[in-house]
Structure formats: C-alpha cells, structure tokens
Design an enzyme around this catalytic site. Structure first.
Site, PDB file in Angstrom:
ATOM      1  N   SER A 191       9.352 -67.377 -19.183  1.00 28.85           N
ATOM      2  CA  SER A 191      10.336 -67.362 -18.578  1.00 28.85           C
ATOM      3  C   SER A 191      11.305 -66.507 -19.068  1.00 28.85           C
ATOM      4  CB  SER A 191      10.419 -68.046 -17.345  1.00 28.85           C
ATOM      5  OG  SER A 191      11.702 -68.577 -16.975  1.00 28.85           O
TER       6      SER A 191
ATOM      7  N   TYR B  26      12.256 -76.600 -17.446  1.00 28.33           N
ATOM      8  CA  TYR B  26      11.895 -75.617 -18.072  1.00 28.33           C
ATOM      9  C   TYR B  26      11.734 -74.531 -18.930  1.00 28.33           C
ATOM     10  CZ  TYR B  26       9.103 -71.475 -15.792  1.00 28.33           C
ATOM     11  OH  TYR B  26       7.800 -71.019 -15.256  1.00 28.33           O
TER      12      TYR B  26
ATOM     13  N   LYS C  69       9.214 -73.703 -21.213  1.00 32.01           N
ATOM     14  CA  LYS C  69       8.195 -72.925 -21.928  1.00 32.01           C
ATOM     15  C   LYS C  69       8.671 -72.204 -23.975  1.00 32.01           C
ATOM     16  CE  LYS C  69       6.440 -71.740 -18.582  1.00 32.01           C
ATOM     17  NZ  LYS C  69       4.993 -70.972 -18.514  1.00 32.01           N
TER      18      LYS C  69
END
Length: 318
Positions: A119, A143, A147
């Site tokens: 991402s 997040y 990631k």
C-alpha cells in the site's frame, strides 16, 4: 497445478479469480478466505479459515501449488482501530503463509511465485511531489507499518530463495462497487459510487488532497502481469510502485458532476474527518513509474474513464 488466492472471497480476490478463469488453462484456483468464493466454476476450490492456521494453510497450499496471490489483509482504518487483529492477519498470517510456501518450494523444481499486495500507506513524513522507486518507507499508520514489515519479509524470503516474490504497492482502487469498507480511502469510491445511485455521501478530506488511483480492471491486469514476470526481470528488490493516476479529490467531484449531473454532485457533502485526513494525507499523490510502464505494466487514461468503467460494469442496464 494450482494458484492460491488469499482473500479470494473479497472484491479484489473475486476479480482476480474471474480474470484467471478468463485466461483459460487447467490450474485449480484455490480461494483462501474466511468465507467461500462466490465463483461456481469447477476450477475454483474454497478453503475457509484463518490465514495463520497451519492446518488451513496445508489444505490450501500443497505440492501442486505453483503460485500464491496474497490479497488478504485488515485494511487501513481497521488496522488503526485494532492493532492486534492487524498484526495477526497482516504480519503473522503473511509469515505463516510464507513459511508454508517455503516448505512447498523446498520440494519443487523452482520456488513458488508469491505476489503480495502492499500500500501507499508505507510512506509518510516529508516526501517529494513525485516519489521515486527508491524512496524509503516511513509509515504514519499501523496499516502502513505492518505492510512495510510484509514487504521486507517477502523480499528476504525471495533473497534466500525460499519463494519467488514480487510485492505490488497498489494505488487506491476507484471506483469499487459494493459497500464502504474499513479502508481510510474508502471515500475515494464512496463519493462517486453512492451519488451515482442517488445516495448521499460524505467527503472527509480537503478537495486539494491528491490521490494515486487505479480502476479495478487495471489493478487486476497489473497484478497478473506481476505474476507473469520472469524473476530475472525483477532484480534484487522485489517491491514495485504500481502505476496509477494522480487525481485531486476536487477533480474527482468535478468528474462526478459531469457524469452524474448536478443532482449527483449535490449528494456529496463535506464533513471533515481529522483521523482520515491524517492517514490519507500522509500518502504520496504521484510516483515515478516510467520503468514499470516500459516493463509492461499499464495505467488508466483518465479518471473519467475509470468512472465510465464503473457505470458500464455495475450500473448499466443488463
């Protein structure tokens, strides 16, 4: 032979499964998710269970497996709300999947191809207006941090020869059908999708916010291209910033007005959300991708085209 698709019952997993079915071939497509795949083709087999469960992984990934497309994840908003769940799925689940792929690869002629999605959330802090492929990660969200861990794991397992990995940092996908999800960027579809169906929607970020976007069809095309790339075309760093388009939120709303008219545009109201703005605002809005375009990856022509694809695929009369 089989290709395993984690998150296979989800939106993107369903599109990847459909695209693989359309390509033909004889591979079994194994959907690994918390729910069964909606596809009824005899080539599709569903394995339902926790990504980090060893028994589930052994059922899904076996000696016949040639590739894994790893899409399963707790998304940005959900990760910020539940660190432990995000760690369990995004890191522990990925590590367990990599270990299972390593075991299977050890008995195969070549390591399994392992395509993982990442991402834009891995970036943060001060970034240039156009981010080069070598720019270091500095995530400003749970997040993004997890990631970034996944990226390093896949790259290290590839360096050791345990898997043949390739990591695709996908642009924000717009316009997604269905209902809003836990992604902080969910509004990037909602401010188009809902108004085109006569439903009100909220824009939580300033209109000058820049988004790096890709249509669903294009994202799937690029994922399968990453799967097909020979390892010698990848180099030692297996992480790629997948091509997208730079579009401001204001330009997105202008396109909505052109496609849906004043009525559709009037259904979007501004409702600033500091939490979403902080997350999305830390993501870069443009990347250098000429090298990937030369290697066969593609990008959308315009945001208007992306909206038109959504209308054709999901709103046009049968």
């Amino acid at each position: 032979m089989s290709i395993v698709i984690t998150g296979g019952a989800g939106f993107l997993g369903g599109l990847v499964t459909e695209a693989l079915l359309e390509r033909g071939g004889e591979e079994e497509l194994v959907s690994l998710d918390l729910a069964p795949s909606a596809h009824t083709s005899p080539r599709v087999r569903s394995v339902v269970g926790d990504l980090a469960d060893q028994g589930v992984l052994e059922e899904a990934v076996g000696p016949e497996t040639t590739a894994i497309i790893h899409l399963a994840a707790v998304l940005s908003g959900g990760s910020e709300d539940d660190f432990d769940l995000s760690m369990h799925v995004n890191v522990d689940g990925t590590r367990a999947l990599l270990e299972r792929a390593r075991t299977v690869s050890a008995g195969a002629d070549a390591p399994l191809r392992f395509v993982a999605t990442s991402s834009l959330a891995v970036f943060g802090g001060e970034v240039p207006s156009v981010v080069p492929s070598s720019w270091a990660t500095q995530p400003d969200s749970t997040y993004g941090a997890l990631k970034a861990v996944v990226e390093l794991l896949v790259n290290e397992y590839s360096r050791k020869g345990f898997v043949d990995g390739r990591v695709c940092r996908l642009p924000t996908i717009s316009v997604r059908p269905g209902r809003p999800n836990s992604a902080a960027s969910s509004f990037a579809s909602g401010i188009i999708r809902e108004p085109l169906q006569g439903v009100e929607s909220v824009c939580p970020v300033p209109h000058d916010t820049l988004m790096w976007l890709s249509a669903p069809r294009t994202a799937v095309t690029n994922l399968l291209h990453a799967l097909d790339l020979p390892p010698e075309d990848l180099g030692s760093w297996r992480v790629m910033n997948i091509p997208g388009l730079t579009v401001s939120v204001g330009e997105m709303l202008e396109t909505l007005g052109r496609v849906g008219g004043d009525v559709a545009r009037s259904l979007v109201r501004d409702e600033p959300d500091a939490r979403i703005t902080a997350i999305v605002g830390s993501w870069p809005g443009a990347f250098e991708v000429d090298d990937l375009l030369e290697r066969g990856f593609v990008r959308d022509e315009s945001f208007a085209q992306m909206v038109q694809e959504y209308v054709e695929d999901h709103l046009a009369a049968p």
